[in-house]
Write a protein that holds these residues in place. Structure first.
Motif, PDB file in Angstrom:
ATOM      1  N   SER A 181       0.832  -1.210   0.000  1.00 58.21           N
ATOM      2  CA  SER A 181       0.000   0.000   0.000  1.00 58.21           C
ATOM      3  C   SER A 181       0.863   1.255   0.000  1.00 58.21           C
ATOM      4  O   SER A 181       0.575   2.231  -0.721  1.00 58.21           O
ATOM      5  N   ALA A 182       1.929   1.228   0.789  1.00 57.47           N
ATOM      6  CA  ALA A 182       2.802   2.401   0.856  1.00 57.47           C
ATOM      7  C   ALA A 182       3.543   2.608  -0.455  1.00 57.47           C
ATOM      8  O   ALA A 182       3.741   3.757  -0.891  1.00 57.47           O
ATOM      9  N   ASP A 227       1.507   4.354  -2.968  1.00 56.85           N
ATOM     10  CA  ASP A 227       1.433   5.795  -2.692  1.00 56.85           C
ATOM     11  C   ASP A 227       2.751   6.516  -2.956  1.00 56.85           C
ATOM     12  O   ASP A 227       2.859   7.712  -2.715  1.00 56.85           O
TER      13      ASP A 227
END
Length: 300
Positions: free
Chosen positions: A180-181, A184
């Protein structure tokens, strides 16, 4: 009959476990007393009257007389104060270097997509079993770092076992957080600082304790590499007092010419001065200790 037999068996097992627990508590209590008594002895001896203490034989269950003269002499000693400052420097700076480098290495080894991770791990574990020896190590360290403070900070910047424990802790973090990071736009340094380290506070606290105590108790490397007494850690001065059994102005800066009988008490006072800081810090880290160690021990 069957029900009565079952109840009887349960009562029998309960009685057996009750006896076992009682014996276990008794043995553990005795072990605690045996462990604590040396510290209690040194504490009572350090505040006892020197003349009365020297004539005392056997167990010491309370101070014999009372005086803090030994502590006054210890804290007035330039050597002890210098040792304290140096030791605090080695603990703070050394532990910071240890945690920084160990976390970097553990993060790299924890990456599942690093195809040489297993090879690197084997090479690192190899160093736990096979070392160059004291003389080659001294020659290399002396040639590279000379007799500076760095000789106590860099050669043991990463301890293999701590690296393995931290790597295992990092691997227990769900991979979905990293994915997820990365979506981003987070890079590895962001992942390490914003996700991994905040989620690894227990193991980081344990590593800080391990490394900090190691630096605090360090004297052997200092006795080998350091030549300037202004760089000596506290433990090296403590060694001079306890092992060499001598106190004079040239070595410790304590004038005991007219109070030679207090020399033995000064040894105990110096030991307490060196031990008390660790005893004060440990309770604050203890709550992380079991959790941090278990995280690094469950998974390989």
């Amino acid at each position: 009959m069957v029900g009565g037999t079952t109840v009887a068996r349960k009562k029998s097992l309960k009685n057996k476990f009750g006896v076992f627990d009682g014996i276990n508590y008794f043995l553990l209590s005795m072990l605690c007393l045996l462990t604590l008594y040396p510290i209690i002895y040194v504490l009572f001896a350090s505040i006892s009257d020197p003349v009365l203490f020297q004539s005392h034989k056997g167990l010491l269950m309370k101070p014999i007389g009372f005086t803090i003269e030994a502590y006054r002499l210890v804290f007035e000693s330039p050597a002890v104060l210098t040792g304290y400052k140096n030791t605090l420097f080695y603990v703070i700076v050394g532990t910071s270097i240890n945690l920084f480098l160990t976390s970097l290495g553990a993060y790299a080894l924890a990456q599942k997509d690093l195809y040489i991770a297993k090879v690197l791990t084997i090479m690192i574990i190899f160093t736990m079993q096979f070392k160059g020896g004291l003389i080659p190590t001294y020659y290399v360290v002396n040639q590279l770092l000379g007799h500076s403070r760095l000789t106590l900070l860099l050669p043991q910047a990463i301890i293999t076992m701590n690296l393995i424990i931290m790597r295992t802790s990092f691997r227990s973090i769900p991979e979905s957080l990293f994915e997820s990071a990365r979506i981003d736009g987070a890079n590895d340094m962001t992942l390490l600082s914003k996700i991994v380290l905040p989620l690894s506070k227990p193991v980081m606290a344990v590593m800080a304790l391990y490394y900090g105590v190691n630096h605090w108790n360090q004297w052997f490397q200092a006795s080998i590499y350091l030549r300037d007494r202004k760089l000596y850690p506290l433990q090296l001065f403590l060694r001079e007092i306890v092992l060499q059994n001598q106190l004079d102005e040239s070595s410790m800066g304590i004038d005991v010419g007219t109070e030679a009988h207090i020399g033995v008490i000064i040894k105990y006072a110096t030991i307490m001065v060196a031990v008390i800081p660790i005893l004060c810090v440990y309770p604050y880290i203890q709550k992380f200790f079991v959790k941090g160690v278990m995280i690094g021990a469950i998974k390989g």
